[in-house]
Design a protein around this motif. Structure first.
Motif, PDB file in Angstrom:
ATOM      1  N   THR A   1       0.833  -1.208   0.000  1.00  0.00           N
ATOM      2  CA  THR A   1       0.000   0.000   0.000  1.00  0.00           C
ATOM      3  C   THR A   1       0.864   1.253   0.000  1.00  0.00           C
ATOM      4  N   LYS A   2       1.890   1.260   0.845  1.00  0.00           N
ATOM      5  CA  LYS A   2       2.794   2.410   0.901  1.00  0.00           C
ATOM      6  C   LYS A   2       3.499   2.594  -0.446  1.00  0.00           C
ATOM      7  N   LEU A   3       3.948   1.503  -1.052  1.00  0.00           N
ATOM      8  CA  LEU A   3       4.599   1.588  -2.359  1.00  0.00           C
ATOM      9  C   LEU A   3       3.678   2.240  -3.380  1.00  0.00           C
ATOM     10  N   TYR A   4       2.429   1.808  -3.429  1.00  0.00           N
ATOM     11  CA  TYR A   4       1.497   2.368  -4.415  1.00  0.00           C
ATOM     12  C   TYR A   4       1.238   3.853  -4.170  1.00  0.00           C
ATOM     13  N   MET A   5       1.219   4.272  -2.915  1.00  0.00           N
ATOM     14  CA  MET A   5       1.032   5.692  -2.629  1.00  0.00           C
ATOM     15  C   MET A   5       2.219   6.512  -3.130  1.00  0.00           C
ATOM     16  N   TYR A   6       3.435   6.056  -2.897  1.00  0.00           N
ATOM     17  CA  TYR A   6       4.618   6.776  -3.373  1.00  0.00           C
ATOM     18  C   TYR A   6       4.743   6.698  -4.893  1.00  0.00           C
ATOM     19  N   TRP A   7       4.134   5.709  -5.492  1.00  0.00           N
ATOM     20  CA  TRP A   7       4.134   5.508  -6.932  1.00  0.00           C
ATOM     21  C   TRP A   7       3.003   6.297  -7.583  1.00  0.00           C
ATOM     22  N   GLU A   8       2.155   6.897  -6.776  1.00  0.00           N
ATOM     23  CA  GLU A   8       0.976   7.627  -7.241  1.00  0.00           C
ATOM     24  C   GLU A   8      -0.005   6.706  -7.968  1.00  0.00           C
TER      25      GLU A   8
ATOM     26  N   LEU B   1       6.154  14.733   3.445  1.00  0.00           N
ATOM     27  CA  LEU B   1       6.206  16.095   2.914  1.00  0.00           C
ATOM     28  C   LEU B   1       6.847  16.127   1.531  1.00  0.00           C
ATOM     29  N   MET B   2       7.876  15.309   1.317  1.00  0.00           N
ATOM     30  CA  MET B   2       8.513  15.306  -0.004  1.00  0.00           C
ATOM     31  C   MET B   2       7.588  14.745  -1.077  1.00  0.00           C
ATOM     32  N   ARG B   3       6.852  13.683  -0.778  1.00  0.00           N
ATOM     33  CA  ARG B   3       5.960  13.150  -1.816  1.00  0.00           C
ATOM     34  C   ARG B   3       4.797  14.104  -2.079  1.00  0.00           C
ATOM     35  N   TRP B   4       4.326  14.801  -1.048  1.00  0.00           N
ATOM     36  CA  TRP B   4       3.270  15.790  -1.277  1.00  0.00           C
ATOM     37  C   TRP B   4       3.809  17.003  -2.028  1.00  0.00           C
ATOM     38  N   ASP B   5       5.055  17.359  -1.779  1.00  0.00           N
ATOM     39  CA  ASP B   5       5.668  18.473  -2.509  1.00  0.00           C
ATOM     40  C   ASP B   5       5.775  18.147  -4.000  1.00  0.00           C
ATOM     41  N   LYS B   6       6.127  16.916  -4.314  1.00  0.00           N
ATOM     42  CA  LYS B   6       6.282  16.507  -5.713  1.00  0.00           C
ATOM     43  C   LYS B   6       4.975  16.630  -6.496  1.00  0.00           C
ATOM     44  N   THR B   7       3.852  16.458  -5.813  1.00  0.00           N
ATOM     45  CA  THR B   7       2.552  16.540  -6.484  1.00  0.00           C
ATOM     46  C   THR B   7       1.884  17.905  -6.315  1.00  0.00           C
TER      47      THR B   7
END
Length: 493
Positions: free
Chosen positions: A216-223, A433-439
């Protein structure tokens, strides 16, 4: 995650180390290698146990992994490690010691896991349920190694079974996309092979829920948000992975049977062995006093949120540090910020069979069901709109306190708040924060500048986030040098 089985292995290692001081007295019984080791079921199980063993190392999971979160707005690094200061201030380079340690241990995880994956199927006589479980554990642990490598370094080499067999270890980097596919493939196998739960003897081993959680975490970081919802919901719907009755019980000596803890460093340990406790508690109480929470984190908790008291020690709080009475007062002299993490301040009673120096079972959580609940809630909000994650967010809030008002029509602002207070000190904030920043959901540079301005004392914390440089850390220079031009440094380093 150290199981009780691991402790037997650790004991053997300690005894061997002591014996090495008198090496002339050693009666060598044999030399073991891949060709002659995997002979029976015990060998296969012990090989997998040896993968878990790595998690006990302070330069792998406990202090090292915490360091990769210290740039966040949740805490000041404290301590006297220059490599930690550089990581906190985002001034690190490829010679940073923590960056180097992290690479080594994670590839050792990949190495030991792949060794097991290749050789366990070759064991002639083995209970098939144990063989299946052992393979699932090895696939999960390899996925976990690559997961942390990918989050920290980005593009990294993938070492396949054929590479391992042919000893072709000096390989160029694979792209983040390729590494994600490798992690996904391993986790899907782990989900199929692992049991839902274990008996007392094997408590602490990774389960099907552990693999579903990391997937689940992988898919979230993978968008890949729809896949995250589907995968995470499988975990949420299984009562074997329910939230614990109370938040604080996830961080007590009695937490080893918690259904919520999906992955942990678990085993017989005392205050000396538990690096999470050692690094978080104040020096005056026998710890190192690292990673001190900032006022901004304390302010994030709402009134009546029991997670604040379970997470933070604040000036004036009473705590039992081993004498059976909550009579030790947390004072301003114990922390430069006025706070410490209570959730990892686990002590054992003095003057009894449970005294300090005696081993006790305790699970340090590395992944909890609450994390997955909130990730699925986030994915629902981002795909279906505000309010779509309310039910899951409210389950987490209601568990924290029935006095907390339920959310209604919650969007990302509420979701971000909930993840911060639920997972404080658990290594998620900086990466979130970094993954939210990317999007484009948040502006990480603005958040970090605000964290500096709210610091209650001048800790010298200056964080300037540069995109895309600081999304990943540099490959250790020593690895670049050893590769002889095959391994190329990350951009901007």
């Amino acid at each position: 995650m150290k199981t009780k089985i691991n402790i037997l292995v650790l004991t053997a290692i300690v005894l061997l180390s002591a014996a090495c001081k008198k090496n002339l007295d050693l009666d060598q019984k044999g030399v073991y290698n891949t060709d002659n080791y995997f002979k029976n079921e015990t060998d296969g199980v012990n090989a997998v146990t040896g993968i878990y063993n790595l998690l006990e190392q302070e330069d792998y999971i406990s202090h090292a992994e915490t360091t990769f979160d210290v740039a966040s707005d949740d805490y000041w690094r404290s301590g006297d490690h220059s490599e930690d200061e550089a990581i906190e201030n985002l001034t690190y380079d490829a010679s940073n010691a923590q960056v180097r340690y992290s690479w080594t241990y994670k590839y050792e995880t990949v190495n030991r896991s792949t060794n097991a994956i290749i050789n366990i199927p070759k064991i002639p006589t083995m209970n098939e349920a144990v063989r299946s479980r052992s393979m699932g554990e090895a696939y999960f642990m390899r996925a976990f190694g690559y997961w942390r490598l990918m989050l920290i370094y980005g593009d990294v080499p993938i070492i396949s079974e054929s590479d391992f067999t042919n000893k072709t270890f000096n390989k160029p980097k694979s792209s983040v996309e390729e590494v994600r596919k490798q992690i996904e493939a391993d986790l899907l196998k782990a989900v199929d092979l692992l049991p839902e739960s274990y008996g007392t003897t094997d408590r602490g081993r990774v389960s099907k829920g552990t693999a579903l959680g990391l997937l689940t975490k992988l898919y979230m970081y993978w968008e890949k948000l729809p896949q995250a919802i589907t995968t995470g919901q499988r975990l949420i719907d299984n009562p074997k992975y329910n939230l614990a009755a109370t938040y604080k019980e996830n961080f007590t000596r009695a937490n080893e049977t918690s259904t919520e803890i999906l992955f942990s460093v678990q085993g017989l340990q005392n205050i000396v062995q538990n690096d999470y406790t050692i690094y978080y508690i104040p020096r005056a109480w026998g710890g190192y006093g690292f990673s001190q929470p900032l006022q901004g984190l304390a302010d994030e908790f709402e009134a009546n949120d029991s997670r604040k008291a379970a997470t933070l020690l604040s000036v004036g709080d009473k705590i039992n540090i081993g004498d059976g009475v909550d009579d030790q007062t947390f004072t301003s002299s114990l922390s430069s910020t006025g706070f410490a993490f209570r959730k990892y301040a686990v002590f054992y009673p003095f003057g009894s069979a449970e005294g300090n120096g005696v081993d006790h079972n305790y699970a340090v959580p590395l992944m909890r069901s609450a994390d997955i609940y909130l990730l699925v809630a986030e994915a629902r909000i981002r795909t279906q709109g505000a309010g779509a994650g309310d039910a899951l967010i409210n389950q987490v809030r209601r568990r924290a306190s029935t006095l907390l008002p339920p959310v209604a029509g919650a969007g990302m602002t509420q979701l971000i708040h909930e993840r911060r207070v639920e997972l404080a000190g658990e290594g998620e904030r900086h990466q979130d924060l970094m993954r939210w920043d990317k999007t484009g959901i948040v502006n990480i540079a603005t958040i970090y500048n605000r964290a500096v301005s709210k610091a209650p004392v001048d800790q010298g914390k200056t964080v300037t986030f540069i995109r895309p440089k600081h999304y990943y850390y540099p490959i250790p220079q020593v690895e670049i040098d050893k590769a002889g031009g095959v391994l190329v440094q990350n951009p901007n380093f």
